[in-house]
Design a protein around this motif. Structure first.
Motif, PDB file in Angstrom:
ATOM      1  N   UNK A  30     -21.966 130.729 -63.766  1.00  0.00           N
ATOM      2  CA  UNK A  30     -22.877 129.605 -63.636  1.00  0.00           C
ATOM      3  C   UNK A  30     -23.277 129.443 -62.176  1.00  0.00           C
ATOM      4  N   UNK A  31     -24.582 129.444 -61.923  1.00  0.00           N
ATOM      5  CA  UNK A  31     -25.091 129.332 -60.559  1.00  0.00           C
ATOM      6  C   UNK A  31     -25.961 128.082 -60.440  1.00  0.00           C
ATOM      7  N   UNK A  32     -25.677 127.266 -59.451  1.00  0.00           N
ATOM      8  CA  UNK A  32     -26.496 126.096 -59.131  1.00  0.00           C
ATOM      9  C   UNK A  32     -26.013 125.543 -57.794  1.00  0.00           C
ATOM     10  N   UNK A  33     -26.666 124.467 -57.329  1.00  0.00           N
ATOM     11  CA  UNK A  33     -26.285 123.881 -56.044  1.00  0.00           C
ATOM     12  C   UNK A  33     -25.149 122.869 -56.170  1.00  0.00           C
ATOM     13  N   UNK A  34     -24.992 122.273 -57.347  1.00  0.00           N
ATOM     14  CA  UNK A  34     -24.041 121.176 -57.527  1.00  0.00           C
ATOM     15  C   UNK A  34     -22.663 121.692 -57.949  1.00  0.00           C
ATOM     16  N   UNK A  35     -21.715 121.678 -57.024  1.00  0.00           N
ATOM     17  CA  UNK A  35     -20.366 122.153 -57.322  1.00  0.00           C
ATOM     18  C   UNK A  35     -19.689 121.279 -58.361  1.00  0.00           C
ATOM     19  N   UNK A  36     -19.835 119.963 -58.232  1.00  0.00           N
ATOM     20  CA  UNK A  36     -19.175 119.045 -59.170  1.00  0.00           C
ATOM     21  C   UNK A  36     -19.683 119.253 -60.590  1.00  0.00           C
ATOM     22  N   UNK A  37     -20.993 119.350 -60.747  1.00  0.00           N
ATOM     23  CA  UNK A  37     -21.562 119.522 -62.086  1.00  0.00           C
ATOM     24  C   UNK A  37     -21.164 120.875 -62.677  1.00  0.00           C
ATOM     25  N   UNK A  38     -21.173 121.922 -61.856  1.00  0.00           N
ATOM     26  CA  UNK A  38     -20.792 123.244 -62.351  1.00  0.00           C
ATOM     27  C   UNK A  38     -19.318 123.281 -62.749  1.00  0.00           C
ATOM     28  N   UNK A  39     -18.477 122.648 -61.967  1.00  0.00           N
ATOM     29  CA  UNK A  39     -17.044 122.626 -62.283  1.00  0.00           C
ATOM     30  C   UNK A  39     -16.790 121.890 -63.597  1.00  0.00           C
ATOM     31  N   UNK A  40     -17.498 120.792 -63.779  1.00  0.00           N
ATOM     32  CA  UNK A  40     -17.374 120.039 -65.029  1.00  0.00           C
ATOM     33  C   UNK A  40     -17.829 120.885 -66.219  1.00  0.00           C
ATOM     34  N   UNK A  41     -18.965 121.565 -66.050  1.00  0.00           N
ATOM     35  CA  UNK A  41     -19.464 122.432 -67.121  1.00  0.00           C
ATOM     36  C   UNK A  41     -18.493 123.559 -67.423  1.00  0.00           C
ATOM     37  N   UNK A  42     -17.944 124.150 -66.378  1.00  0.00           N
ATOM     38  CA  UNK A  42     -17.018 125.269 -66.561  1.00  0.00           C
ATOM     39  C   UNK A  42     -15.816 124.855 -67.395  1.00  0.00           C
ATOM     40  N   UNK A  43     -15.287 123.681 -67.123  1.00  0.00           N
ATOM     41  CA  UNK A  43     -14.157 123.183 -67.906  1.00  0.00           C
ATOM     42  C   UNK A  43     -14.529 122.995 -69.365  1.00  0.00           C
ATOM     43  N   UNK A  44     -15.671 122.385 -69.601  1.00  0.00           N
ATOM     44  CA  UNK A  44     -16.113 122.135 -70.973  1.00  0.00           C
ATOM     45  C   UNK A  44     -16.354 123.448 -71.722  1.00  0.00           C
ATOM     46  N   UNK A  45     -17.056 124.373 -71.071  1.00  0.00           N
ATOM     47  CA  UNK A  45     -17.370 125.647 -71.718  1.00  0.00           C
ATOM     48  C   UNK A  45     -16.113 126.446 -72.031  1.00  0.00           C
ATOM     49  N   UNK A  46     -15.234 126.558 -71.057  1.00  0.00           N
ATOM     50  CA  UNK A  46     -14.011 127.343 -71.258  1.00  0.00           C
ATOM     51  C   UNK A  46     -13.150 126.741 -72.355  1.00  0.00           C
ATOM     52  N   UNK A  47     -13.054 125.418 -72.364  1.00  0.00           N
ATOM     53  CA  UNK A  47     -12.241 124.759 -73.372  1.00  0.00           C
ATOM     54  C   UNK A  47     -12.811 124.881 -74.769  1.00  0.00           C
ATOM     55  N   UNK A  48     -14.143 124.840 -74.877  1.00  0.00           N
ATOM     56  CA  UNK A  48     -14.790 124.853 -76.191  1.00  0.00           C
ATOM     57  C   UNK A  48     -14.974 126.252 -76.752  1.00  0.00           C
ATOM     58  N   UNK A  49     -15.141 127.236 -75.880  1.00  0.00           N
ATOM     59  CA  UNK A  49     -15.505 128.582 -76.361  1.00  0.00           C
ATOM     60  C   UNK A  49     -14.469 129.654 -76.065  1.00  0.00           C
ATOM     61  N   UNK A  50     -13.519 129.351 -75.199  1.00  0.00           N
ATOM     62  CA  UNK A  50     -12.451 130.297 -74.852  1.00  0.00           C
ATOM     63  C   UNK A  50     -12.973 131.565 -74.171  1.00  0.00           C
ATOM     64  N   UNK A  51     -14.071 131.453 -73.437  1.00  0.00           N
ATOM     65  CA  UNK A  51     -14.548 132.583 -72.646  1.00  0.00           C
ATOM     66  C   UNK A  51     -14.245 132.312 -71.176  1.00  0.00           C
TER      67      UNK A  51
END
Length: 253
Positions: A30-51
């Motif tokens: 995931x690439x973007x300028x917002x570290x906080x938003x990307x970190x939040x997304x990463x947690x959600x994605x990893x938890x929901x999809x196991x990738x």
């Protein structure tokens, strides 16, 4: 495990690309300028999809930010199989009212970064004999109504040329040209006039992304993810340009 890198992944179509690709079993960067938003997304994605979800904070309006993403794409030990050049935005005023520095930054994100990252991806992928590049363009590119439309016209033309040059390499290039889509795009650009348009004029982000990824699988070069917008594009191409400019000039995007 196949890995996709998505720019502008923190919201809108980029976020939808991340969810659909991760849900299909792809690891994602995931690439973007917002570290906080990307970190939040990463947690959600990893938890929901196991990738595996990787966060890469970068500002594509800068050479340093673009170079960092290009280096990640070119990393032979961690190959990227799909590049999604999605990052982009509209400015809040017309060309005569904007600061030229803002215009250049938008050009850097939507043109220069697309070129640099596509070059990195094309080289790395063709050496492996597989991969795909997906560039998010817009139906606006067929219109003559400002710099955003000009950037997207470049993306479409660039993708067509790239697809031709990639023939025989095992790598494909696709541009998706959506019309008006329900995301934060118009709100962030303060394009309030679009709120008055009827609901049938709007597309859903889920449908746009699904159509784009299906086109990648088919190795299709250009895809307009809507019958009505496809018809509109066909009409615009044959109308006199004076008519198109007159109609498009009512809006900035």
């Amino acid at each position: 495990m196949a890995t996709a890198l998505i720019t502008g992944a923190s919201s809108g179509l980029g976020e939808e690309f991340a969810w659909q690709l991760a849900s299909a079993g792809r690891d994602v960067v995931l690439v973007a300028r917002s570290k906080d938003r990307l970190s939040e997304m990463a947690q959600l994605l990893a938890g929901a999809t196991n990738v595996a979800v990787e966060v890469l904070v970068a500002d594509l309006s800068t050479q340093e930010g673009t170079a960092a993403v290009a280096a990640r794409i070119a990393d032979k030990d961690r190959p990227i199989d799909l590049l999604v050049n999605n990052a982009g935005y509209a400015l809040k005023a017309g060309f005569l009212e904007t600061d030229v520095a803002d215009e250049v930054a938008a050009l850097d994100v939507m043109v220069r970064a697309v070129l640099v990252l596509s070059h990195a991806a094309a080289g790395a992928m063709s050496s492996r004999g597989r991969g795909a590049i997906l560039n998010v363009s817009s139906i606006a590119g067929w219109l003559g109504n400002g710099t955003y439309a000009a950037h997207k016209a470049w993306v479409t033309s660039f993708t067509e040329g790239l697809a031709s040059q990639l023939k025989g390499t095992g790598v494909s290039a696709t541009a998706v040209l959506p019309g008006l889509t329900h995301t934060e795009f118009h709100e962030r650009a303060e394009l309030g006039d679009y709120d008055e348009l009827p609901e049938f004029a709007w597309l859903e982000a889920e449908d746009v992304v699904s159509a784009a990824l299906a086109a990648v699988r088919r190795r299709q070069v250009l895809v307009t993810p809507s019958v009505r917008y496809g018809a509109l594009a066909g009409i615009v191409k044959v109308l006199p340009r004076t008519w198109v400019r007159a109609a498009a000039g009512r809006n900035r995007v």
